[in-house]
Structure formats: structure tokens, C-alpha cells
Write a protein that holds these residues in place. Structure first.
Motif, short mmCIF file in Angstrom:
data_model
loop_
_atom_site.label_atom_id
_atom_site.label_comp_id
_atom_site.label_asym_id
_atom_site.label_seq_id
_atom_site.Cartn_x
_atom_site.Cartn_y
_atom_site.Cartn_z
N ASP A 124 0.83 -1.21 0.00
CA ASP A 124 0.00 0.00 0.00
C ASP A 124 0.87 1.26 0.00
O ASP A 124 0.54 2.24 -0.68
CB ASP A 124 -0.92 0.01 1.22
CG ASP A 124 -2.02 -1.03 1.12
OD1 ASP A 124 -2.25 -1.56 0.01
OD2 ASP A 124 -2.65 -1.33 2.15
N ALA A 125 1.97 1.24 0.76
CA ALA A 125 2.85 2.41 0.82
C ALA A 125 3.48 2.67 -0.54
O ALA A 125 3.60 3.81 -0.98
CB ALA A 125 3.93 2.19 1.87
N VAL A 126 3.90 1.61 -1.22
CA VAL A 126 4.49 1.75 -2.56
C VAL A 126 3.47 2.36 -3.52
O VAL A 126 3.79 3.28 -4.29
CB VAL A 126 4.98 0.39 -3.07
CG1 VAL A 126 5.31 0.46 -4.56
CG2 VAL A 126 6.20 -0.07 -2.29
N LEU A 127 2.23 1.89 -3.49
CA LEU A 127 1.20 2.40 -4.38
C LEU A 127 0.87 3.86 -4.08
O LEU A 127 0.65 4.66 -4.99
CB LEU A 127 -0.06 1.54 -4.28
CG LEU A 127 0.07 0.10 -4.80
CD1 LEU A 127 -1.24 -0.66 -4.58
CD2 LEU A 127 0.45 0.08 -6.26
N ARG A 128 0.84 4.22 -2.80
CA ARG A 128 0.55 5.61 -2.43
C ARG A 128 1.64 6.54 -2.93
O ARG A 128 1.38 7.62 -3.48
CB ARG A 128 0.38 5.75 -0.92
CG ARG A 128 -0.96 5.23 -0.40
CD ARG A 128 -1.25 5.76 0.99
NE ARG A 128 -0.21 5.43 1.95
CZ ARG A 128 -0.21 4.31 2.66
NH1 ARG A 128 -1.17 3.42 2.49
NH2 ARG A 128 0.76 4.07 3.52
N VAL A 129 2.90 6.14 -2.73
CA VAL A 129 4.01 6.98 -3.18
C VAL A 129 3.99 7.10 -4.70
O VAL A 129 4.23 8.18 -5.26
CB VAL A 129 5.35 6.40 -2.69
CG1 VAL A 129 6.52 7.07 -3.40
CG2 VAL A 129 5.50 6.62 -1.20
#
Length: 225
Positions: A124-129
Motif C-alpha cells: 500500500d505504501a508503494v502504491l501511495r508513493v
């Protein structure tokens, strides 16, 4: 580099992992390659390898360790984010031990990721960034500023930079600093999401910043958050 947009039929977000520990790289690769919307396209064991690896693999997001024995992640992040069309950077950290995290965020990293983060949250963090969203809340920003050694900001200088904003732009900047999403800002300020995105884009241009995290840090530096 424009981050890959997710959606039906779209390519997965391309990730480059930079960490001197091969076990960490292997573990992150296994986690991320298990998701349909993320693909690890390359690895590097030192910050000095980043320029060539980015040129070869053209990632959307670089997972960047801070502490490496050669070129550290802070130096690599600063150099990478100065390049045109640079990929987003997500800092890998143990948090309490990394005094350079805040400096990396100021250099243009899109957020930070704890090395013991659960797998689903890593994705999720990768997708948000990749989509340009900040990956840390205001409470985490304040915690960083409290625990991380860094020069004290010049409040007056930060305030002067914000003075150039229109009233509406400042409203959006304050909302970004509160950790609100584009949808939440749109609801609170009675705007469309497209208008919010346009305001955020203008903020970044006017203030000479790279991402939403830097907007939040500038607002904090000015004593307005």
C-alpha cells in the motif's frame, strides 16, 4: 518520471530495491512480487549503484535504505531527486536509529517505510508513493521532528514562502499538512477532486517542492501545523 497509474489493464508499479542486506532485498522482492499491481524490476546494494540501476530499470518507486556502507541513502536520494523525471523515493528505516530520515524527506523522499512493516502495508505504501500521496501522517511527522536530530527550521523564512500563496492555496496547503487525502480536502473545502489536484500542483511549482510531504514539512516549519 510520471508514476504508473493503476487501473484495469494498466502496468504494475515498477520498484527498485536499494539495501545493502541481501536478505532484506530478497524478502521485499518476495512480498512485492506477490502483488499483481507491483513488480520489482531491479535491486542495488549501495547508493552508488542507484543512478545506473534507475537508468537501466526505469522504476516508478525506489525503496531506499538509509544506512549503507558505501554511498548512503540520504546522499543517493538527494542526487536522485535533483534529476528531471526522477522516480519517487520511499525511505527504508528502523526509525529510532535513523537520524537522517527527516533530511531524506526534505530532500524529496515521498515518505518512509519501517523495515518491520506488515507485507500488505508495504504494498500500500508503494502504491501511495507512486500516485503522489504522502505516506506519513502529521502525527508521524511530529514524532520524526521530535526524535530525529536535524537543524531547527527558520520559521520566518518558511512563513515568507507561504505568504506568496493565495488564500485558497494556503487552505489546501494546511489541509495537506493535516494528512488529508485529495477526496477529504475536496469535501472540506467544497472543491472537486480535480481542482484540489490542480491546487496541489500549483503549490509544488510555486514553492519549488517535490511532493506533498515537503508541503507538510514547510507548513510545520512555519509554525502553522
Amino acid at each position: 518520471m510520471t508514476p504508473t497509474e493503476r487501473g484495469d489493464g494498466m502496468s504494475p508499479v515498477r520498484v527498485l530495491i536499494v539495501d545493502d542486506d541481501p536478505l532484506v532485498r530478497a524478502g521485499l522482492s518476495m512480498i512485492l512480487n506477490g502483488a499483481d499491481d507491483v513488480r520489482v524490476v531491479g535491486q542495488a546494494g549501495d547508493g552508488g549503484e542507484v543512478p545506473d540501476a534507475v537508468a537501466e530499470h526505469r522504476p516508478d518507486v525506489v525503496l531506499m535504505d538509509i544506512r549503507m556502507p558505501g554511498v548512503d541513502g540520504l546522499t543517493a536520494t538527494e542526487a536522485l531527486r535533483r534529476r528531471p523525471d526522477a522516480p519517487e523515493v520511499l525511505v527504508l528505516t528502523t526509525f529510532d536509529a535513523d537520524e537522517f530520515v527527516l533530511r531524506a524527506l526534505r530532500a524529496g523522499a515521498g515518505g518512509f517505510l519501517l523495515k518491520d512493516t506488515p507485507p500488505a502495508q508495504i504494498r500500500d505504501a508503494v502504491l501511495r508513493v507512486a500516485s503522489g500521496e504522502a505516506t506519513l501522517s502529521p502525527s508521524v511527522t511530529r514524532q520524526l521532528i521530535t526524535h530525529v536530530t536535524a537543524p531547527q527550521p527558520d520559521r520566518r523564512q518558511a512563513g515568507r514562502r507561504l505568504d506568496q500563496l493565495s488564500t485558497r492555496e494556503l487552505d489546501v496547503a494546511l489541509a495537506v499538512a493535516q494528512g488529508k487525502s485529495n477526496a477529504e480536502i475536496a469535501t472540506d473545502l467544497f472543491m472537486s477532486i480535480a481542482t484540489v489536484k490542480a491546487h496541489v500542483s500549483r503549490l509544488l511549482t510555486k514553492l519549488g517542492l517535490n511532493n506533498r510531504v515537503q508541503i507538510a514539512l514547510l507548513v510545520h516549519d512555519a509554525g502553522m501545523a
